[in-house]
Design an enzyme around this catalytic site. Structure first.
Site, PDB file in Angstrom:
ATOM      1  N   HIS A  46      -2.434 -24.040  18.759  1.00  0.00           N
ATOM      2  CA  HIS A  46      -1.832 -24.560  20.200  1.00  0.00           C
ATOM      3  C   HIS A  46      -0.463 -23.784  20.276  1.00  0.00           C
ATOM      4  CE1 HIS A  46      -1.541 -26.116  23.971  1.00  0.00           C
ATOM      5  NE2 HIS A  46      -0.502 -26.819  23.436  1.00  0.00           N
ATOM      6  N   THR A 235      -5.594 -35.439  14.606  1.00  0.00           N
ATOM      7  CA  THR A 235      -6.121 -35.679  13.139  1.00  0.00           C
ATOM      8  C   THR A 235      -5.214 -35.605  12.084  1.00  0.00           C
ATOM      9  OG1 THR A 235      -7.115 -33.684  12.845  1.00  0.00           O
ATOM     10  CG2 THR A 235      -8.540 -35.286  14.042  1.00  0.00           C
ATOM     11  N   HIS A 257       5.000 -33.921  31.241  1.00  0.00           N
ATOM     12  CA  HIS A 257       5.827 -32.746  31.712  1.00  0.00           C
ATOM     13  C   HIS A 257       5.575 -32.714  33.100  1.00  0.00           C
ATOM     14  CE1 HIS A 257       6.720 -28.680  32.534  1.00  0.00           C
ATOM     15  NE2 HIS A 257       6.931 -28.465  31.325  1.00  0.00           N
ATOM     16  N   ARG A 273      10.975 -23.690  36.803  1.00  0.00           N
ATOM     17  CA  ARG A 273      11.904 -24.166  37.455  1.00  0.00           C
ATOM     18  C   ARG A 273      13.723 -23.724  36.989  1.00  0.00           C
ATOM     19  NH1 ARG A 273      11.328 -29.320  35.811  1.00  0.00           N
ATOM     20  NH2 ARG A 273       9.502 -28.818  34.399  1.00  0.00           N
TER      21      ARG A 273
HETATM   22  C1  LIG Z   1       1.188 -25.671  27.196  1.00  0.00           C
HETATM   23  C2  LIG Z   1       2.417 -26.029  26.387  1.00  0.00           C
HETATM   24  C3  LIG Z   1       3.577 -25.250  26.601  1.00  0.00           C
HETATM   25  C4  LIG Z   1       4.495 -25.434  25.456  1.00  0.00           C
HETATM   26  N1  LIG Z   1       5.782 -24.742  25.887  1.00  0.00           N
HETATM   27  C5  LIG Z   1       6.794 -24.830  24.870  1.00  0.00           C
HETATM   28  C6  LIG Z   1       7.978 -23.935  25.264  1.00  0.00           C
HETATM   29  O1  LIG Z   1       8.060 -22.984  26.113  1.00  0.00           O
HETATM   30  N2  LIG Z   1       8.790 -24.290  24.158  1.00  0.00           N
HETATM   31  C7  LIG Z   1       8.891 -25.200  23.208  1.00  0.00           C
HETATM   32  O2  LIG Z   1       9.824 -25.483  22.420  1.00  0.00           O
HETATM   33  N3  LIG Z   1       7.498 -26.002  22.973  1.00  0.00           N
HETATM   34  C8  LIG Z   1       6.628 -25.837  23.771  1.00  0.00           C
HETATM   35  N4  LIG Z   1       5.598 -26.722  23.684  1.00  0.00           N
HETATM   36  C9  LIG Z   1       5.381 -27.286  22.548  1.00  0.00           C
HETATM   37  C10 LIG Z   1       4.949 -26.550  21.278  1.00  0.00           C
HETATM   38  O3  LIG Z   1       4.177 -25.515  21.956  1.00  0.00           O
HETATM   39  C11 LIG Z   1       4.206 -27.240  20.477  1.00  0.00           C
HETATM   40  O4  LIG Z   1       4.854 -28.466  20.204  1.00  0.00           O
HETATM   41  C12 LIG Z   1       4.416 -26.599  19.120  1.00  0.00           C
HETATM   42  O5  LIG Z   1       3.782 -25.254  19.216  1.00  0.00           O
HETATM   43  C13 LIG Z   1       3.534 -27.216  18.081  1.00  0.00           C
HETATM   44  O6  LIG Z   1       3.366 -26.411  16.956  1.00  0.00           O
HETATM   45  P1  LIG Z   1       2.699 -26.840  15.318  1.00  0.00           P
HETATM   46  O7  LIG Z   1       2.794 -26.003  14.497  1.00  0.00           O
HETATM   47  O8  LIG Z   1       3.493 -28.297  14.882  1.00  0.00           O
HETATM   48  O9  LIG Z   1       1.321 -27.190  15.794  1.00  0.00           O
HETATM   49  P2  LIG Z   1       0.370 -26.345  16.438  1.00  0.00           P
HETATM   50  O10 LIG Z   1       0.692 -25.103  16.988  1.00  0.00           O
HETATM   51  O11 LIG Z   1      -0.385 -27.267  17.282  1.00  0.00           O
HETATM   52  O12 LIG Z   1      -0.844 -26.001  15.393  1.00  0.00           O
HETATM   53  C14 LIG Z   1      -1.611 -26.967  14.924  1.00  0.00           C
HETATM   54  C15 LIG Z   1      -2.535 -26.439  13.732  1.00  0.00           C
HETATM   55  O13 LIG Z   1      -3.103 -27.423  12.755  1.00  0.00           O
HETATM   56  C16 LIG Z   1      -4.425 -27.218  12.739  1.00  0.00           C
HETATM   57  N5  LIG Z   1      -5.218 -28.617  12.527  1.00  0.00           N
HETATM   58  C17 LIG Z   1      -5.120 -29.409  13.432  1.00  0.00           C
HETATM   59  N6  LIG Z   1      -5.767 -30.732  12.659  1.00  0.00           N
HETATM   60  C18 LIG Z   1      -6.198 -30.166  11.519  1.00  0.00           C
HETATM   61  C19 LIG Z   1      -6.978 -30.501  10.697  1.00  0.00           C
HETATM   62  N7  LIG Z   1      -7.487 -31.979  10.648  1.00  0.00           N
HETATM   63  N8  LIG Z   1      -7.375 -29.851   9.589  1.00  0.00           N
HETATM   64  C20 LIG Z   1      -7.007 -28.595   9.641  1.00  0.00           C
HETATM   65  N9  LIG Z   1      -6.273 -28.028  10.389  1.00  0.00           N
HETATM   66  C21 LIG Z   1      -5.928 -28.634  11.451  1.00  0.00           C
HETATM   67  C22 LIG Z   1      -4.984 -26.400  13.946  1.00  0.00           C
HETATM   68  O14 LIG Z   1      -5.802 -25.563  13.855  1.00  0.00           O
HETATM   69  C23 LIG Z   1      -3.615 -25.588  14.078  1.00  0.00           C
HETATM   70  O15 LIG Z   1      -3.808 -24.259  13.443  1.00  0.00           O
HETATM   71  C24 LIG Z   1       4.486 -26.488  24.687  1.00  0.00           C
HETATM   72  C25 LIG Z   1       3.282 -27.131  24.400  1.00  0.00           C
HETATM   73  C26 LIG Z   1       2.230 -27.167  25.402  1.00  0.00           C
HETATM   74  C27 LIG Z   1       1.208 -27.750  25.438  1.00  0.00           C
END
Ligand SMILES: Cc1cc2nc3c(=O)[nH]c(=O)nc-3n(C[C@H](O)[C@H](O)[C@H](O)COP(=O)(O)OP(=O)(O)OC[C@H]3O[C@@H](n4cnc5c(N)ncnc54)[C@H](O)[C@@H]3O)c2cc1C
Ligand code: SF4
Ligand code: SF4
Ligand code: FES
Lengths: 608, 249
Positions: A46, A235, A257, A273
Site C-alpha cells: 500500500h 492482520t 482524511h 489543498r
Molecule cells: C491513499 C493513501 C495515500 C497516502 N499518502 C500519504 C502521503 O502522501 N504521505 C504520507 O506520509 N503518508 C501517506 N499515506 C500513509 C502511508 O502511505 C502509509 O501509512 C504507509 O505507506 C504505510 O507503510 P507500511 O510500510 O507501514 O505498510 P504498507 O505499505 O501498507 O505495507 C504493509 C505490508 O505488509 C504486508 N502484510 C500485511 N499483512 C500481512 C500478513 N498477515 N502477512 C504477511 N504480510 C502482510 C503487505 O503485503 C505489505 O507488503 C497514505 C495512505 C493512503 C491510504
C-alpha cells in the site's frame, strides 16, 4: 508439517511495505540472514499509493526557509494533540532529512528547486534563489509552519517503495510473496516466528527466527469506507493481539482524511489543498476560512474533517449522483490545466477514470473518509514490542507513537523509512547477540492449532456463518458508531454490535470447499482477529471520555490533560469478548501541553 | 434498472486435483459507476466464493489486477463495465504463470527481471549522512519520473509477440526500466555495462518493434520512444565494442 515448509533465518520480516523493507535492509547490511514475507509482491504494497510526499526539514524551498528539526517537532507534537511520544518525535525529526537524502542517493527522483520568482494559485508569491537551485524542493501540507513535504510529482510512495525495493533486490534478500502470517509462535515470553499460509496453494509454512519484525501496515478495512488498499486488514496487529501478552496502543486514534472521493473513496491527496485547492459547499461557497481563518483548508486533518461534517450537518452538503451520502466539492480548477495535469496528475487521472471528471475544469466530490491507523502494536523507542522479546514492529502497524491522536500529512511515509532505519539497527544489534533453540514440540502445537481452525472452517464444525457478511456488518457498525463524531451512547451500541459479531465470527463456516489457495478461507481466517481489532477501536473510544486529535467525543468536547494525558493499551485475554484496557502516562518532557493554534479550542468565528 | 451483465470467466485451479480449464458464466445486475473490481467481488461474495483474482489498491496504482478483459489486457479495477458489451469474457494474462482463475504470478516474473537487469543505481560513491544531496535539474528529475511510473502490471508483456514465445525476454517494461537508469545521472554504468545486461536477444534486440505493447500501458508511458532510445544506444555501444575488438555474443 514437512521440513520443506520450514524456513529458518536470523530475522523474519512480516510485510514488504516501506517500513518492513527499510528495516530488512538495515538487518541484511549488518550481515544477518533475512527473509521477508508478504501478502503481495513488495511493489504492490500500500505504500505505493501514497501520493503527497514526505516531511523533512531540508529548508531548501523559499517557503521552507529557516525550517529546522525543532520546528518540525513542534508541528508534529501539536498535530498529535500532545498524544505522541516526544522522545520518538525528536529523534524522528532529526533523522528524517538524512533519510530523504539517502533515498536520493538510492535513486528517488525528488522534485528540485528551480530558481526564480513564483506566484502560487493560493496567492503566495515567493522567490527561490540560485544558491538553492537543484536541491530537493518541498510543498505545503496541512498543519505545518513551513513547507517541508518532499515529493516526486504525486507518486511519492510509488517512487520511494520502488527505490527501496531496488536495494532489497541488490542485497538479494529473499521475498516470499503471497505468504500470509496467520499466527505468531511464542511461549508467552519470547517470539520465535510465525505460521503462514501460502496464498498460491493453501499450504501452511513455518518461519523461525531470532527476531521477528511486523511491518504489515494499517487496519483501514475494518471500516466499510476507507482510502486504504483492500489488503489493509490489520492482520499484523491482530496476530500480535492474539498472543494475549502484546497490547495494541491507542487504537481509538483513527484518522479521517478530508478528501476521499466517492463512490469508491479513493484518496484525493492533501497536495491538492497544499497546492492551493479549495473546499466548496452546495452554494459554491468556500467555507473553511469561516471556521479556520488562519489555516483555512490546511488546518490539520482531524480539524478539517470535522469542519466538513459540521458544515454538511448544518445543511450545506451537496446531493449528487456521485454518492448516496451528502458530500462537498474539491475545487482545483483555478490551479490551471498545466499544474493539475503535471503536479497533480495522479488524482486528475483518478477523477477521470473513476468519475469521468476532469478536475482542471470540473469539481471533484469529496467526503471525509477513514485513512490512517495512528494506533498499533505498542513498541518502545527501539521498535521492540511490549510483552514479547524478539518481536519488533514498525510503520503504520506499530504504535511507536510518533503520531499520538493525529498524524500530520507526510509524516507517515517519513516514519516508515526512519523507523525502518532506527529500529532496524536496534533489531540487528539485538539479533547479533542472540542464540535460539527452537522447541519443535511447541512449534508443532501452533501449527496444529491453525490446521484445526482450517479443518473446522471447512467442515463447518462451529457453524455456517458467512465471513463476508460478518465483514460487511463490522464495517457498517464502525461507520455508524465509531466515526468522526462520537458519543457515549452510540459507542455503547457499536460495542454491543461488535461483540455480537465477534461471537458470530467464531462460528464461521465456509460455503466453498476451501481447497488450495481458496480466497474465502483466507477471509474466514482473518475475521475473528479483525473484529477483535475493531473492538479495540470502539471500546477504547468509549472509555476515553475526552476529545483529543482525531478522537472527538461530542459529549466530552474538550481535551482533558488532567485525566487523559495517557496512552491506551488494549490486551485480549483468552476467551474474552472485550479487550482489557490499561493506560500508561504520556510524558511531555520538551513541549508542555498547549494550544494547537487551530481547531475547536482556538476557534475563530463559527461558520455561517 | 441496470443492464443484466453476463461475465464469462476463465476457471482453473491447478491446486485442485482433476480440475480442468473451462469458462463459467456469471450473471449480475449492473449499476451506476460499476467497475470490474466491484463486479468480480460481487461474484465472489454472493455467487461463487472460490473465484480467484487479485486486487490491492483498486485505484490503478499498484498494478495487481491486469487481466484480459474482452480480449484486451487492462487493469480490472479501472475498467467501467459500461464501456463493455453486456456479455464479455475475462481471462488471466498470458505469459505469466497461472496461480488460479484470473490470478497470475506477475511478482516472480518482475522480480527476476529486476535482478537480471540489475535495476538499481550503480555508483562508487559512498553515502554521507552529513552531506547535502547532489544537485540535479528539476527537469532531469521529471524525466526520470516518467519511465519510473511503470506499475509492473504486465499489460505490455501480455500483448507482446516476443514475450509470448521467448520466456526470458524482458519485454518493453524491462527495456523501459533500463531506460530509467540510463538517463539517471546518479547511475555510473557505462553504455558498455548496460550492453552486457541487455544487448542481446532476451533484451533490447529481441524486440521486433511492431509496438503491440505501445498503447497497452495504463500509465501511458511512451514505450515506443523509450524503447527506440535504448535500442539506438545499445546498437551504438555494440558497434563501439566491435571496433574495440571485444567479442560480443
Ligand atoms: C491513499 C493513501 C495515500 C497516502 N499518502 C500519504 C502521503 O502522501 N504521505 C504520507 O506520509 N503518508 C501517506 N499515506 C500513509 C502511508 O502511505 C502509509 O501509512 C504507509 O505507506 C504505510 O507503510 P507500511 O510500510 O507501514 O505498510 P504498507 O505499505 O501498507 O505495507 C504493509 C505490508 O505488509 C504486508 N502484510 C500485511 N499483512 C500481512 C500478513 N498477515 N502477512 C504477511 N504480510 C502482510 C503487505 O503485503 C505489505 O507488503 C497514505 C495512505 C493512503 C491510504
Ligand atoms: S515492440 Fe517489442 S516489446 Fe513491444 S510488443 Fe513488440 S516486440 Fe514486444
Ligand atoms: S510499462 Fe506500462 S503496461 Fe508495461 S508493465 Fe509498466 S505500467 Fe504496465
Ligand atoms: S488493484 Fe491496483 S491497479 Fe488495479
Amino acid at each position: 508439517m514437512s521440513a520443506k515448509n520450514t524456513h529458518i533465518s536470523d530475522v523474519l520480516v512480516i510485510g514488504a511495505g516501506l517500513a518492513a523493507e527499510r528495516s530488512a535492509i538495515e538487518c541484511a547490511s549488518a550481515g544477518l540472514n533475512v527473509i521477508i514475507l508478504s501478502l503481495v509482491p513488495p511493489r504492490r504494497s500500500h505504500s505505493t499509493a501514497a501520493q503527497g510526499g514526505m516531511q523533512a526539514s531540508l529548508a531548501n524551498v523559499a517557503m521552507g526557509k529557516g525550517d529546522s528539526p525543532e520546528i518540525h517537532f513542534a508541528d508534529t507534537v501539536k498535530g498529535s494533540d500532545w498524544g505522541c511520544d516526544q522522545e520518538v518525535a525528536k529523534m524522528f525529526c532529526e533523522t528524517v532529512p538524512s533519510m530523504i537524502r539517502q533515498l536520493d542517493y538510492w535513486g528517488v527522483p525528488w522534485n528540485r528547486v528551480t530558481a526564480g520568482k513564483k506566484k502560487y494559485a493560493s496567492g503566495i508569491e515567493t522567490e527561490d534563489t540560485k544558491d538553492k537551485e537543484g536541491l530537493i524542493t518541498a510543498r505545503d501540507f496541512g498543519g505545518v509552519a513551513k513547507w517541508r513535504c518532499c515529493y516526486t510529482s504525486d507518486g511519492t510512495g510509488h517512487t520511494v517503495q520502488f527505490v527501496v525495493d531496488t536495494q532489497v533486490c541488490k542485497l538479494g534478500i529473499p521475498v516470499h510473496d503471497r505468504m500470509e502470517a496467520i499466527a505468531l509462535i511464542h511461549d508467552g515470553e519470547t517470539c520465535f516466528g510465525c505460521v503462514a499460509r501460502n496464498l498460491r496453494n493453501g499450504e501452511l509454512n513455518v518461519y523461525l527466527a531470532k527476531s521477528t519484525i511486523i511491518g504489515t501496515g494499517g487496519a483501514g478495512r475494518i471500516y466499510a469506507a476507507s482510502t486504504n488498499a483492500v489488503i489493509n486488514e490489520g492482520t499484523g496487529g491482530a496476530i500480535a493481539l492474539a498472543t494475549g501478552v502484546v497490547p495494541l496502543g491507542n487504537m481509538e486514534a483513527i484518522q479521517f482524511h478530508p478528501t476521499g472521493m466517492p463512490p469508491v473513496y479513493i484518496l484525493m491527496t492533501e497536495g491538492a489543498r497544499g497546492d492551493g485547492g479549495y473546499l466548496l459547499d452546495k452554494n459554491m461557497h468556500r467555507f473553511m476560512p469561516d471556521y479556520e481563518p488562519k489555516k483555512k483548508e490546511l488546518a490539520s486533518r482531524d480539524v478539517v474533517s470535522r469542519r466538513m461534517v459540521q458544515h454538511i450537518r448544518a445543511g450545506y452538503g451537496v446531493t449528487s449522483k456521485y454518492s448516496t451520502q451528502q458530500h462537498l466539492w474539491l475545487d482545483i480548477r483555478h490551479l490551471g490545466r498545466q499544474w493539475v495535469w503535471k503536479n497533480l496528475r495522479e488524482i486528475a487521472t483518478i477523477a477521470t477514470n473513476f468519475n469521468g471528471i476532469d478536475p482542471a475544469k470540473e469539481l471533484v466530490p469529496v467526503i471525509p473518509t477513514q485513512h490512517y491507523t495512528m494506533g498499533g502494536i505498542r513498541t518502545n523507542k527501539d521498535g521492540a514490542v511490549y510483552g514479547l522479546q524478539g518481536l519488533f514492529a514498525m510503520g503504520e502497524a506499530a504504535c511507536w507513537d510518533l503520531h499520538g491522536f493525529n498524524r500530520l500529512g507526510g509524516n507517515s511515509l517519513a516514519e516508515t523509512v526512519t523507523a525502518g532505519f532506527i529500529c532496524g539497527k536496534q533489531v540487528a544489534k539485538y539479533t547479533l547477540g542472540q542464540t535460539r533453540n527452537f522447541n519443535m514440540k511447541m512449534v508443532d502445537g501452533f501449527v496444529k492449532k491453525e490446521e484445526e481452525r482450517i479443518k473446522n472452517l471447512i467442515s463447518g464444525k462451529n457453524g455456517r456463518e458467512n465471513a463476508y457478511e460478518i465483514r460487511d456488518a463490522m464495517g457498517t457498525a464502525m461507520m455508524d458508531h465509531v466515526h468522526i463524531f462520537r458519543t457515549g451512547k452510540s459507542l455503547e451500541q457499536g460495542v454491543a454490535k461488535l461483540q455480537e459479531l465477534y461471537k458470530r465470527s467464531l462460528k464461521i463456516g465456509l460455503h466453498s470447499s476451501g481447497q488450495g489457495a481458496n480466497p474465502e478461507l483466507a477471509q474466514a481466517l482473518r475475521m475473528p482477529g479483525m473484529v477483535r481489532t475493531a473492538l479495540c477501536v470502539a471500546y477504547g473510544a468509549l472509555m476515553r471520555t475526552e476529545s483529543r486529535g482525531s478522537h472527538f467525543r461530542e459529549d466530552y468536547p474538550k481535551r482533558d490533560d488532567v485525566n487523559w494525558l495517557t496512552r491506551t493499551l488494549a490486551y485480549w485475554k483468552e476467551g474474552a469478548d472485550l479487550p482489557t484496557l490499561n493506560y500508561e502516562p504520556v510524558a511531555c518532557p520538551i513541549l508542555p501541553p498547549g494550544d494547537r493554534g487551530y481547531g475547536e479550542a482556538s476557534a475563530g468565528p463559527k461558520g455561517k | 434498472m441496470g443492464r443484466k451483465l453476463t461475465i464469462s470467466c476463465f476457471r482453473f485451479n491447478p491446486n485442485i486435483p482433476g480440475d480442468k480449464p473451462r469458462m463459467q458464466d456469471y450473471e449480475l445486475e449492473e449499476y451506476e459507476g460499476m467497475t470490474l473490481f466491484v463486479a468480480l467481488n460481487d461474484i465472489r461474495e454472493k455467487l461463487d466464493p472460490t473465484l480467484m483474482f487479485d486486487f490491492v489498491c483498486r485505484a490503478a496504482i499498484c498494478g495487481s489486477c491486469a487481466m484480459l478483459i474482452h480480449g484486451r489486457p487492462r487493469l480490472a479495477c479501472k475498467t467501467m463495465t459500461r464501456t463493455l458489451p453486456s456479455k464479455f469474457t475475462v481471462m488471466p494474462l498470458p505469459v505469466f504463470k497461472l496461480i488460479g482463475d484470473l490470478s497470475v504470478d506477475t511478482g516472480t516474473w518482475f522480480r527476476d527481471l529486476q535482478v537480471r537487469a540489475e535495476a538499481w543505481i550503480h555508483t562508487n560513491k559512498k553515502f554521507d549522512f552529513n552531506a547535502l544531496e547532489v544537485r540535479m535539474e528539476n527537469e532531469t528529475a521529471e524525466k526520470i519520473y516518467d519511465p519510473e511510473q511503470c506499475i509492473e502490471c504486465g499489460c505490455c508483456v501480455a500483448n507482446c509477440i516476443t514475450a509470448n514465445i521467448r520466456p526470458d525476454f524482458i519485454g518493453s517494461t524491462g527495456i523501459n526500466r533500463v531506460y530509467r537508469f540510463l538517463i539517471d545521472p546518479r547511475d555510473e554504468r557505462s553504455d558498455a555495462d548496460y550492453y552486457d545486461v541487455i544487448g542481446n536477444e532476451d533484451g533490447t534486440f529481441g524486440c521486433v518493434g511492431l509496438m503491440a505493447c505501445d498503447d497497452m500501458c495504463p500509465k501511458e508511458i511512451p514505450l515506443q520512444e523509450n524503447l527506440a532510445y535504448v535500442r539506438r544506444k545499445m546498437a551504438a555501444a555494440g558497434l563501439k565494442l566491435k571496433f574495440q575488438g571485444v567479442k560480443i555474443s
